[in-house]
Design a protein around this motif. Structure first.
Motif, PDB file in Angstrom:
ATOM      1  N   LYS A 229      16.046  -3.444  -5.931  1.00 54.85           N
ATOM      2  CA  LYS A 229      15.819  -2.030  -6.251  1.00 54.85           C
ATOM      3  C   LYS A 229      15.162  -1.286  -5.093  1.00 54.85           C
ATOM      4  CE  LYS A 229      13.945   0.834  -9.960  1.00 54.85           C
ATOM      5  NZ  LYS A 229      13.155   0.837 -11.235  1.00 54.85           N
ATOM      6  N   LYS A 230      14.230  -1.959  -4.365  1.00 55.68           N
ATOM      7  CA  LYS A 230      13.542  -1.323  -3.231  1.00 55.68           C
ATOM      8  C   LYS A 230      14.031  -1.868  -1.885  1.00 55.68           C
ATOM      9  CE  LYS A 230       9.137  -0.257  -3.649  1.00 55.68           C
ATOM     10  NZ  LYS A 230       7.677  -0.375  -3.879  1.00 55.68           N
ATOM     11  N   ASN A 231      15.124  -2.658  -1.956  1.00 56.28           N
ATOM     12  CA  ASN A 231      15.708  -3.261  -0.745  1.00 56.28           C
ATOM     13  C   ASN A 231      14.640  -4.040   0.039  1.00 56.28           C
ATOM     14  OD1 ASN A 231      17.876  -3.845   0.936  1.00 56.28           O
ATOM     15  ND2 ASN A 231      17.398  -2.152   2.330  1.00 56.28           N
ATOM     16  N   ILE A 232      13.885  -4.847  -0.683  1.00 54.51           N
ATOM     17  CA  ILE A 232      12.802  -5.626  -0.072  1.00 54.51           C
ATOM     18  C   ILE A 232      13.308  -7.020   0.277  1.00 54.51           C
ATOM     19  CG2 ILE A 232      10.560  -6.720  -0.517  1.00 54.51           C
ATOM     20  CD1 ILE A 232       9.885  -4.280  -2.252  1.00 54.51           C
TER      21      ILE A 232
ATOM     22  N   ALA B  15       3.116  -7.220  -5.422  1.00 56.09           N
ATOM     23  CA  ALA B  15       3.536  -7.091  -4.024  1.00 56.09           C
ATOM     24  C   ALA B  15       4.759  -6.178  -3.915  1.00 56.09           C
ATOM     25  CB  ALA B  15       3.841  -8.464  -3.436  1.00 56.09           C
ATOM     26  N   ILE B  16       5.699  -6.327  -4.844  1.00 50.99           N
ATOM     27  CA  ILE B  16       6.896  -5.467  -4.840  1.00 50.99           C
ATOM     28  C   ILE B  16       6.507  -4.012  -5.106  1.00 50.99           C
ATOM     29  CG2 ILE B  16       9.037  -4.930  -6.079  1.00 50.99           C
ATOM     30  CD1 ILE B  16       9.322  -7.985  -6.575  1.00 50.99           C
ATOM     31  N   TYR B  17       5.627  -3.801  -6.088  1.00 50.74           N
ATOM     32  CA  TYR B  17       5.225  -2.442  -6.460  1.00 50.74           C
ATOM     33  C   TYR B  17       4.603  -1.706  -5.276  1.00 50.74           C
ATOM     34  CZ  TYR B  17       2.969   1.431  -8.905  1.00 50.74           C
ATOM     35  OH  TYR B  17       2.577   2.677  -9.292  1.00 50.74           O
ATOM     36  N   PHE B  18       3.725  -2.382  -4.542  1.00 48.38           N
ATOM     37  CA  PHE B  18       3.002  -1.713  -3.465  1.00 48.38           C
ATOM     38  C   PHE B  18       3.734  -1.772  -2.119  1.00 48.38           C
ATOM     39  CE2 PHE B  18      -0.469  -2.523  -6.490  1.00 48.38           C
ATOM     40  CZ  PHE B  18      -0.985  -1.229  -6.583  1.00 48.38           C
TER      41      PHE B  18
END
Length: 366
Positions: free
Chosen positions: A241-244, A275-278
């Motif tokens: 979703k955030k291309n992480i 970690a994903i959220y931030f």
């Protein structure tokens, strides 16, 4: 400019040196570690006054954090130097110099060299005491924080037990009412909202019980690499979703640890989701699992904004969150802390380089 020094001159020089030592000792004794730069400036001025030719000299005090120069520094100079060695490690130096064009090596008296060594020793002792005080302050804060978390654990355990019964009653009677009013569409929708709210509240109670270590544990020796792989597999949509990007590194193919499987999964989930959220868009998360002689360590790092000083001591407290209202209950990290504590482990956070946060979880192998 140099000249023979008379007995009277020697006496005057000794008085200057003794005055300097007394001044330096007084400055250091009365300093509360609050303004190091000002202290070093005053010491350098005092040393400059004690030198035989103060108008021609410069004094430089150099540390890891500051460079203080009293007088005009001369690049082509003859110098005497004394190292600053707190805990016997060189952390800087104090230098006194004259212009080579005007002075020779004989310009410095032996007593001045001894004076410089004594001043460097005083400064080194000061930095040792400063380092010891900082460690004591950190230890004190950790003890106070551990005490607060223990009290919070006891309080939340009591709250969780007290809420369980009324929540069960609310759910049970609302289900009965829903059956009675199933023909009433609006009434049924309202009762469904009550049920959903009660279920949400029950989940918070569960988290409170995790935080206070009230949930029963089923300990078993498991390969934690598989747990982490499974957690990452389930979270792939969140990464996408955030291309992480994420990178997982295991020191060994199989790393076994005696833990509660469900609780360890919850720890990994919470830390990775945080970690994903931030993390920023197109960011990177690193997960490293290392097996040491006495512990197994899990490091999860992100590239977010990091944890500010004002928040660092509160992040494991229940209901504390930096997320916007409605996006977090503030129980995720407190639950993680409770689970890790119940496994006799530790969790700390530290800055990532160049930005972000690293959470380090350590579990004892025994």
């Amino acid at each position: 400019m140099e000249s023979q020094i008379t007995l009277e001159d020697k006496l005057k020089e000794r008085i200057k040196e003794l005055t300097c030592l007394y001044k330096v000792s007084s400055l250091i004794r009365n300093n509360d570690f609050s303004n190091i730069k000002s202290l070093l400036q005053e010491i350098s001025l005092s040393v400059k006054k004690a030198i035989r030719f103060p108008d021609e000299a410069f004094v430089e005090i150099k540390t890891d954090d500051f460079t203080i120069v009293e007088g005009e520094k001369i690049e082509d100079a003859i110098c005497i130097v004394a190292a600053l060695k707190p805990f016997n490690k060189i952390k800087g130096a104090i230098t006194v110099g004259y212009s080579k064009q005007k002075f020779s090596e004989n310009a410095f008296l032996n007593e001045e060299k001894l004076l410089l060594k004594k001043v460097s020793s005083e400064i080194s002792d000061f930095f040792e005491r400063k380092a010891i005080k900082e460690k004591e302050d950190i230890a004190k804060r950790q003890i106070e924080r551990a005490g607060r978390l223990t009290i919070l654990g006891e309080i939340t355990a009591g709250i969780a037990h007290e809420l369980n019964t009324p929540l069960a009653n609310i759910l049970g009677f609302t289900e009965l009412l829903k059956e009675r009013y199933k023909e009433d569409k609006i009434g049924s929708e309202d009762l469904e909202k009550v049920i959903n709210s009660a279920i949400y509240s029950r989940e918070i109670v569960k988290k409170l019980m995790f935080f206070s270590c009230e949930m029963p544990q089923q300990m078993a020796s498991i390969n934690i690499n598989k747990i982490i792989d499974e957690a990452i597999g389930l979270l792939k949509p969140n990464f996408k979703k955030k291309n992480i990007q994420y990178n997982v590194s295991y020191l060994n193919d199989e790393i076994y640890l005696k833990v509660d499987r469900i609780q360890l999964t919850q720890v990994i989930f919470n830390l990775i989701i945080n970690a994903i959220y931030f993390s920023p868009l197109n960011g990177k998360i690193n997960i490293i699992v290392e097996e040491k002689s006495k512990t197994i360590q899990i490091k999860i790092s992100d590239e977010g904004k990091g944890i500010g000083t004002t928040n660092s001591e509160n992040i494991f407290n229940p209901f504390f969150t930096t997320k916007p209202v409605g996006e977090g209950s503030g129980l995720g990290l407190s639950v993680v802390h409770g689970i890790i504590k119940s496994h006799k482990g530790t969790i700390i956070h530290q800055p990532n380089s160049p930005k972000g946060t690293i959470f380090v979880v350590s579990f004892p192998k025994s």
